[in-house]
Design a protein around this motif. Structure first.
Motif, PDB file in Angstrom:
ATOM      1  N   ALA A 163       0.978  -1.080   0.320  1.00  0.00           N
ATOM      2  CA  ALA A 163      -0.205   0.047  -0.088  1.00  0.00           C
ATOM      3  C   ALA A 163       0.879   1.348   0.046  1.00  0.00           C
ATOM      4  CB  ALA A 163      -0.811   0.023   1.214  1.00  0.00           C
ATOM      5  N   VAL A 164       1.836   1.193   1.112  1.00  0.00           N
ATOM      6  CA  VAL A 164       2.679   2.401   0.896  1.00  0.00           C
ATOM      7  C   VAL A 164       3.404   2.398  -0.350  1.00  0.00           C
ATOM      8  CG1 VAL A 164       4.793   3.560   2.006  1.00  0.00           C
ATOM      9  CG2 VAL A 164       2.981   2.560   3.500  1.00  0.00           C
ATOM     10  N   ALA A 165       4.015   1.518  -1.001  1.00  0.00           N
ATOM     11  CA  ALA A 165       4.730   1.566  -2.056  1.00  0.00           C
ATOM     12  C   ALA A 165       4.079   2.000  -3.321  1.00  0.00           C
ATOM     13  CB  ALA A 165       5.404   0.517  -2.596  1.00  0.00           C
ATOM     14  N   ARG A 166       2.535   1.640  -3.426  1.00  0.00           N
ATOM     15  CA  ARG A 166       1.483   1.979  -4.587  1.00  0.00           C
ATOM     16  C   ARG A 166       0.686   3.353  -4.386  1.00  0.00           C
ATOM     17  NH1 ARG A 166      -1.475  -3.081  -6.187  1.00  0.00           N
ATOM     18  NH2 ARG A 166      -1.975  -1.868  -7.991  1.00  0.00           N
ATOM     19  N   GLY A 167       1.255   4.106  -3.354  1.00  0.00           N
ATOM     20  CA  GLY A 167       0.462   5.497  -2.959  1.00  0.00           C
ATOM     21  C   GLY A 167      -0.865   5.484  -2.350  1.00  0.00           C
ATOM     22  N   VAL A 168      -1.118   4.233  -1.719  1.00  0.00           N
ATOM     23  CA  VAL A 168      -2.249   4.315  -0.836  1.00  0.00           C
ATOM     24  C   VAL A 168      -2.050   5.142   0.545  1.00  0.00           C
ATOM     25  CG1 VAL A 168      -3.787   2.647   0.377  1.00  0.00           C
ATOM     26  CG2 VAL A 168      -3.050   2.124  -1.973  1.00  0.00           C
ATOM     27  N   PHE A 169      -3.078   5.841   0.876  1.00  0.00           N
ATOM     28  CA  PHE A 169      -2.810   6.435   2.127  1.00  0.00           C
ATOM     29  C   PHE A 169      -4.257   6.495   2.946  1.00  0.00           C
ATOM     30  CE2 PHE A 169      -3.416   9.487  -1.356  1.00  0.00           C
ATOM     31  CZ  PHE A 169      -4.727  10.063  -1.366  1.00  0.00           C
TER      32      PHE A 169
END
Length: 199
Positions: A163-169
């Motif tokens: 999630a962090v790597a793919r831009g999820v926030f």
């Protein structure tokens, strides 16, 4: 065939308010879904977000109003101050991961059932009986609550890193196979339009 990676938390009120609308959109467009539960509080800390209890009162006041409005809009029951929130989301997350691997039931019903347990039914989703009941209600073997705990924990942690790597926030968060990103239950209509080739 289009695909949607669905990042969410079983504690998120906005994920609850999404209901099963994203799944209905996916079915309409023949899209497959991978469910990726994660720890949204830890995600906030890593992506510049602020946990609800640390937000300015003005933000919390608007959040409360908005949650009530969205619940009414979608005709969903909602308790703004659930008896068991926050609680440990890991047991339900592990159960969802195990159910997705095992197959044979209704994942949308399982996910929404756990969210409804928190935000409408005053149940503690950290309790074994609640986890088992959710599995059974969605057509899965309730014994999945006891199996694959190690792999569940590993996948849960991997979901977080992905999630962090793919831009999820935040949650809910939807990413298509073309890396189009949609944040929030109020963007499901946009996801629908995108999959229809109109957006």
């Amino acid at each position: 065939m289009p695909h949607i990676d669905y990042f969410f938390s079983t504690l998120s009120p906005y994920t609850y308010l999404a209901g099963t609308r994203m799944e209905e959109v996916a079915e309409r467009h023949g899209a497959t879904i991978t469910y990726k539960p994660l720890d949204v509080m830890a995600l906030f800390a890593r992506t510049g977000g602020t946990p609800p209890n640390e937000r300015h009162p003005s933000r919390m006041e608007l959040r409360a109003q908005e949650l009530v409005r969205q619940a009414k809009k979608h005709n969903m029951p909602l308790n703004l101050k659930p008896a068991h929130w926050p609680t440990n989301a890991a047991p339900t997350s592990y159960a969802i991961i195990a159910a997705q691997t095992a197959g044979g039931g209704d994942l949308a019903r399982l996910v929404h059932g756990y969210l409804k347990a928190v935000w409408a039914d005053e149940a503690d989703i950290a309790e074994d009986d609640v986890v088992r009941a959710g599995l059974s209600d969605a057509g899965f073997d309730p014994a999945l609550a006891d199996s694959g705990l190690l792999s569940g924990a590993e996948t849960y942690a991997a979901n977080q890193e992905e999630a962090v790597a793919r831009g999820v926030f935040g949650a809910p968060f939807y990413i298509t196979d073309t890396d189009e990103r949609f944040w929030g239950q109020d963007r499901i209509d946009d996801l629908d339009l995108h999959l229809a080739g109109k957006l």
